[in-house]
Design a protein around this motif. Structure first.
Motif, PDB file in Angstrom:
ATOM      1  N   ASN C  90      -6.354   2.813 -14.117  1.00  4.30           N
ATOM      2  CA  ASN C  90      -6.912   2.204 -13.143  1.00  4.30           C
ATOM      3  C   ASN C  90      -7.344   3.186 -11.925  1.00  4.30           C
ATOM      4  O   ASN C  90      -8.220   2.853 -11.238  1.00  4.30           O
ATOM      5  N   GLN C  91      -6.445   4.072 -11.455  1.00  2.98           N
ATOM      6  CA  GLN C  91      -6.619   4.952 -10.671  1.00  2.98           C
ATOM      7  C   GLN C  91      -7.833   5.982 -10.804  1.00  2.98           C
ATOM      8  O   GLN C  91      -8.905   6.186 -10.153  1.00  2.98           O
ATOM      9  N   VAL C  92      -7.620   6.225 -12.192  1.00  3.90           N
ATOM     10  CA  VAL C  92      -9.144   6.819 -12.848  1.00  3.90           C
ATOM     11  C   VAL C  92     -10.394   6.290 -12.538  1.00  3.90           C
ATOM     12  O   VAL C  92     -11.385   6.853 -12.222  1.00  3.90           O
ATOM     13  N   ARG C  93     -10.208   4.924 -12.968  1.00  7.08           N
ATOM     14  CA  ARG C  93     -11.477   4.093 -13.075  1.00  7.08           C
ATOM     15  C   ARG C  93     -11.911   4.023 -11.664  1.00  7.08           C
ATOM     16  O   ARG C  93     -13.251   4.198 -11.252  1.00  7.08           O
ATOM     17  N   GLU C 308       1.126   4.191   2.794  1.00  7.01           N
ATOM     18  CA  GLU C 308      -0.249   4.547   2.550  1.00  7.01           C
ATOM     19  C   GLU C 308      -0.374   4.500   1.225  1.00  7.01           C
ATOM     20  O   GLU C 308      -1.552   4.060   0.770  1.00  7.01           O
ATOM     21  N   CYS C 309       0.719   5.277   0.578  1.00 14.82           N
ATOM     22  CA  CYS C 309       0.570   5.014  -0.932  1.00 14.82           C
ATOM     23  C   CYS C 309       0.471   3.711  -1.588  1.00 14.82           C
ATOM     24  O   CYS C 309      -0.252   3.398  -2.559  1.00 14.82           O
ATOM     25  N   TYR C 310       1.353   2.916  -1.198  1.00 12.28           N
ATOM     26  CA  TYR C 310       1.316   1.309  -1.448  1.00 12.28           C
ATOM     27  C   TYR C 310      -0.074   0.835  -1.305  1.00 12.28           C
ATOM     28  O   TYR C 310      -0.512   0.051  -2.302  1.00 12.28           O
ATOM     29  N   LYS C 311      -0.445   1.172  -0.145  1.00 10.69           N
ATOM     30  CA  LYS C 311      -1.846   0.524   0.208  1.00 10.69           C
ATOM     31  C   LYS C 311      -3.026   0.822  -0.832  1.00 10.69           C
ATOM     32  O   LYS C 311      -3.619  -0.043  -1.292  1.00 10.69           O
ATOM     33  N   LEU C 312      -2.917   2.202  -1.248  1.00 11.98           N
ATOM     34  CA  LEU C 312      -3.869   2.705  -2.137  1.00 11.98           C
ATOM     35  C   LEU C 312      -3.573   2.030  -3.627  1.00 11.98           C
ATOM     36  O   LEU C 312      -4.277   1.586  -4.212  1.00 11.98           O
ATOM     37  N   ILE C 313      -2.134   1.809  -4.028  1.00 12.77           N
ATOM     38  CA  ILE C 313      -1.741   1.234  -5.026  1.00 12.77           C
ATOM     39  C   ILE C 313      -2.432  -0.060  -5.121  1.00 12.77           C
ATOM     40  O   ILE C 313      -2.882  -0.700  -6.093  1.00 12.77           O
ATOM     41  N   LYS C 314      -2.170  -0.794  -4.004  1.00 18.70           N
ATOM     42  CA  LYS C 314      -2.995  -2.306  -3.995  1.00 18.70           C
ATOM     43  C   LYS C 314      -4.451  -2.495  -4.235  1.00 18.70           C
ATOM     44  O   LYS C 314      -4.747  -3.461  -4.790  1.00 18.70           O
ATOM     45  N   ASP C 315      -4.855  -1.348  -3.674  1.00 14.13           N
ATOM     46  CA  ASP C 315      -6.648  -1.532  -4.021  1.00 14.13           C
ATOM     47  C   ASP C 315      -6.755  -1.149  -5.285  1.00 14.13           C
ATOM     48  O   ASP C 315      -7.543  -1.728  -6.100  1.00 14.13           O
ATOM     49  N   ILE C 316      -6.082  -0.222  -5.800  1.00 15.25           N
ATOM     50  CA  ILE C 316      -6.368   0.486  -7.420  1.00 15.25           C
ATOM     51  C   ILE C 316      -6.100  -0.550  -8.210  1.00 15.25           C
ATOM     52  O   ILE C 316      -6.968  -0.775  -9.239  1.00 15.25           O
TER      53      ILE C 316
END
Lengths: 163, 92, 329
Positions: C90-93, C308-316
């Motif tokens: 999903n990060q790649v997507r 900040e990493c967690y927030k990115l995970i939640k977006d991803i």
């Protein structure tokens, strides 16, 4: 579809989000003190017994006595219901394999307490429903909605959920 | 939590072995600040692990370990008389 | 949270008695408390063997190596034990979807420029007139919203940084100019800046390591081969708060002066003692805590990076749109 593990049953009764995250390898347990403490208790207690019996990939029993009684070691009784169902699930799986276990025992070495757990026909029906429900949750593309609970405060996923 | 640990080990024939092991274990968790005194910040988990390791060697009737605990380093003042050192510094 | 060790002396780092030991050339020893260590920074000339590296890997301790001149060489990053194929896909997507990528990149820069703005506002409230650069940065920040491509975003960011940097000489105290007659030479500030930036990069890397995010797939920066570009993305947000505030303070309090640089190098190289001063200050700042509004908990500046990493995970994973960290106090 992955096999339903005892851990999944446990998480199902604790929190559906945790179950979903866990299943997608978004685990936070490695950051958690409580989880590691639990592991440590598990390692330190009952060192004389046969430990951690892995039956297929979904049953990981803390220890077993003469194929009659199975034990699950826990730190505290906060989420007792989940632990009970985890044990009942093991009893159920073993029963399906033709191994009749008399009962399960929840051990709380820190509290010096234990709790007996039995599997009734009613429980079996309920477990079947639970398994179906777990499969549905795991099939979701996104984590289930958050429901704020008292236990969130000490959860390894607290920051991930609340940020 | 902030920990000060100290011990007295009876130096009979097995004493040296107990001391050697206790010393090695403590050094993996805490800073060695004086002969048999250690200090440092430990999580609840690490303190449990430390105690578990030490318990393998401590002889109940002979050896004595004392642990002072404080919720946070800031609730503890440290004063040097005589020689000062910076053993607890993370800079080397 | 574990401890960070900073080694400046030359010597040998080794495994002994199931512990990590540093021994200087003069024979001085220090235990790096294997059970609590989390990161080790090496600035001196250190020899070590694979026995040590294997042990570090087992303990999941990260080693950051800097060369003699204080330039970051690289990190020994133990085998990933924390992976999620689901998240990676999903990060790649997200990266591959140009709209989504642009949205996240924009959010990163908006947060970064807001934090830059807050730095100026801080000094503006302390007797320096920074009204002009503040206004300019505000209007440039507004322009970020209108950007339709990453390169456009990058261009605007370049302008924000240019305005920001040009105001720095106003932030450095007047009396300093009088005393030394001339302003701090550009090289000195540049050297400080690049040293600090590399520190932030390593800290971000250590925090990403504790999550399932893949450090090579980024949104603002081009996923690069030479560096973990996601670190660069996240570092952008924290440079003003953690790095640049520190530089202003170090110079204004005279903790770092021209004497801390090798003069022959035209202030390109920091002396050892100066590196030590900076790192002590840096370490102190990472440990500073603040009450987090959403979590209702005290968190350290360092932990803000993890969040900040967690927030990115939640977006991803499509749960909650990412919104970058903005100084709120």
């Amino acid at each position: 579809m992955k096999k339903i593990t005892g851990m999944m049953i446990y998480y199902y009764f604790v929190c559906h989000r945790k179950l979903w995250f866990f299943n997608n390898d978004l685990t936070m347990e490695h950051n958690s003190e409580l989880v590691s403490i639990g592991k440590l208790i598990d390692e330190t207690s009952y060192s004389r017994e046969k430990k951690n019996i892995l039956i297929e990939e979904n049953i990981n029993i803390d220890f077993i006595k003469d194929w009659k009684v199975i034990h699950e070691v826990k730190k505290s009784r906060k989420i007792e219901k989940a632990s009970e169902w985890q044990l009942k699930y093991y009893l159920f799986l073993l029963k399906e394999k033709g191994i009749e276990i008399e009962k399960g025992i929840l051990d709380y070495p820190l509290l010096r307490k234990r709790e007996e757990v039995f599997l009734s026909d009613e429980d079996i029906n309920k477990l079947k429903e639970v398994i179906k429900s777990i499969e549905e949750i795991l099939g979701e593309k996104r984590p289930p909605q958050m429901t704020k609970k008292q236990i969130c405060n000490k959860c390894a996923y607290y920051e991930l959920c609340h940020i | 939590m902030y920990i000060v640990l100290m011990y007295d080990i009876m130096m009979d024939e097995k004493g040296a072995k107990v001391q050697r092991n206790a010393f090695k274990i403590c050094k993996r968790y805490l800073t060695h600040i004086q002969k048999s005194v250690f200090e440092g910040n430990l999580s609840e988990l690490n303190l449990m692990k430390l105690k578990k390791e030490l318990n393998l060697y401590i002889r109940d009737e002979k050896d004595s370990f004392i642990i002072f605990k404080s919720r946070d380093e800031k609730w503890l003042t440290k004063e040097f008389l005589g020689k000062k050192d910076n053993k607890t510094s993370n800079f080397f | 949270m574990g401890e960070t060790f900073y080694i400046f002396k030359d010597g040998e780092l080794r495994r002994k008695d199931n512990n990590i030991i540093i021994e200087s050339l003069e024979g001085e020893k220090k235990n790096l408390k294997a059970e609590v260590a989390e990161e080790i920074y090496l600035f001196g000339e250190i020899s070590m063997n694979t026995k040590l590296l294997n042990y570090l890997s087992q303990l999941k301790i990260i080693l950051h190596v800097f060369n003699y001149y204080g330039f970051y060489s690289g990190s020994f990053y133990p085998r990933e034990s924390n992976v999620s194929g689901y998240l990676l896909v999903n990060q790649v997507r997200k990266y591959d979807n140009s709209e989504e990528r642009l949205r996240i990149a924009k959010e990163i820069l908006k947060a970064a420029s807001y934090n830059i703005y807050r730095n100026l506002r801080y000094y503006n409230g302390r007797g320096t007139d920074l009204a002009n650069p503040m206004r300019e940065i505000q209007s440039l920040t507004n322009r970020l919203d209108l950007c339709t491509s990453i390169s456009e975003l990058m261009g605007t960011e370049g302008n924000i940084r240019k305005t920001y940097y040009s105001s720095w000489n106003l932030i450095f105290k007047e009396e300093l100019f009088d005393k030394r007659v001339k302003r701090p030479p550009d090289n000195m500030v540049n050297s400080l800046l690049s040293f600090t930036n590399s520190l932030i990069y390593t800290t971000v890397l250590s925090e990403i390591y504790k999550t399932q995010l893949n450090p090579t797939i980024s949104f603002l920066h081009q996923p690069g081969a030479k560096r973990f570009s996601l670190c660069l993305d996240i570092a952008e947000i924290f440079k003003p708060l953690i790095g640049e505030r520190m530089i202003f303070s170090l110079i204004n309090k005279n903790q770092i002066t021209e004497d801390d640089f090798d003069r022959d190098s035209n202030c390109l190289y920091l002396k050892d003692s100066a590196k030590r001063t900076i790192l002590m200050e840096y370490d102190k700042r990472l440990k500073r805590t603040i009450l987090h509004r959403d979590l209702g908990r005290e968190v350290s500046y360092k932990y803000l990076i993890r969040l900040e990493c967690y927030k990115l995970i939640k977006d991803i994973i499509g749960e909650k749109e990412y919104s970058g960290f903005k100084i709120w106090w």
